[in-house]
Scaffold this active site. Structure first.
Site, short mmCIF file in Angstrom:
data_model
loop_
_atom_site.label_atom_id
_atom_site.label_comp_id
_atom_site.label_asym_id
_atom_site.label_seq_id
_atom_site.Cartn_x
_atom_site.Cartn_y
_atom_site.Cartn_z
N GLU A 173 2.68 31.45 47.43
CA GLU A 173 2.91 31.53 48.87
C GLU A 173 1.54 31.58 49.55
OE1 GLU A 173 4.79 35.19 50.15
OE2 GLU A 173 5.32 34.37 52.09
N HIS A 224 -0.10 39.70 48.55
CA HIS A 224 0.88 40.49 47.79
C HIS A 224 1.33 39.77 46.54
CE1 HIS A 224 3.50 38.16 50.66
NE2 HIS A 224 4.27 38.01 49.59
N HIS A 248 6.59 35.48 42.89
CA HIS A 248 5.51 34.67 43.45
C HIS A 248 4.31 35.54 43.77
CE1 HIS A 248 7.62 35.86 47.30
NE2 HIS A 248 6.38 35.95 47.76
CO CO Z 1 5.97 36.84 49.69
#
Ligand code: CO
Length: 134
Positions: free
Chosen positions: A130, A7, A79
């Site tokens: 991440e 994502h 992020h």
């Molecule tokens: Co995230």
């Protein structure tokens, strides 16, 4: 080592407003809000055919995205999340390569119930990364 783009996360000042915009203006499939107190955020996932967008709103006093929204009041990309098969092996390889893992280096359980880690943005061209164990 690096796998799929899981994502892209966007910090937003108003999660309900941002969710409505993705649903109504973009016609996207927008999930329900979820509180993640351990991460200091409330999130909504927008499911796209090839990846997801994570809309993030601060939750609680010590939210890690409160400072971000202090600098970018209207919101912004916060992020990106890449999948890895083995998060501990990925962490060890990255640490050996000189990357800094945030928060003491131990994975936490993320929004999908899977272990996640964050890598210092200065080690990745200004992008907070991440990693999620797929
Ligand atoms: Co995230």
């Amino acid at each position: 080592m690096i796998g799929r783009l899981n994502h892209v996360a966007i910090a937003v000042p108003d999660l309900a407003e941002a969710s409505a915009r993705y649903r109504d203006a973009l016609g996207a499939e927008v999930g329900p809000p979820m509180d993640l107190p351990e991460h200091g955020v409330r999130v909504v996932f927008v499911t796209l055919p090839n990846t997801k967008v994570e809309l993030l709103e601060p939750l609680g006093e010590a939210s890690p995205i409160a400072g971000f929204l202090g600098k970018s009041a209207g919101g912004g990309i916060h992020h990106i999340c890449y999948e890895v098969e083995d998060i501990l092996a990925a962490r060890d390889r990255l640490v050996e390569a000189g990357a800094r893992v945030l928060g003491g280096g131990e994975p936490k359980i993320g929004a999908h119930g899977k272990p996640v880690l964050f890598l210092h943005p200065k080690d990745f061209n200004g992008t907070l990364v991440e990693l999620e164990q797929a």
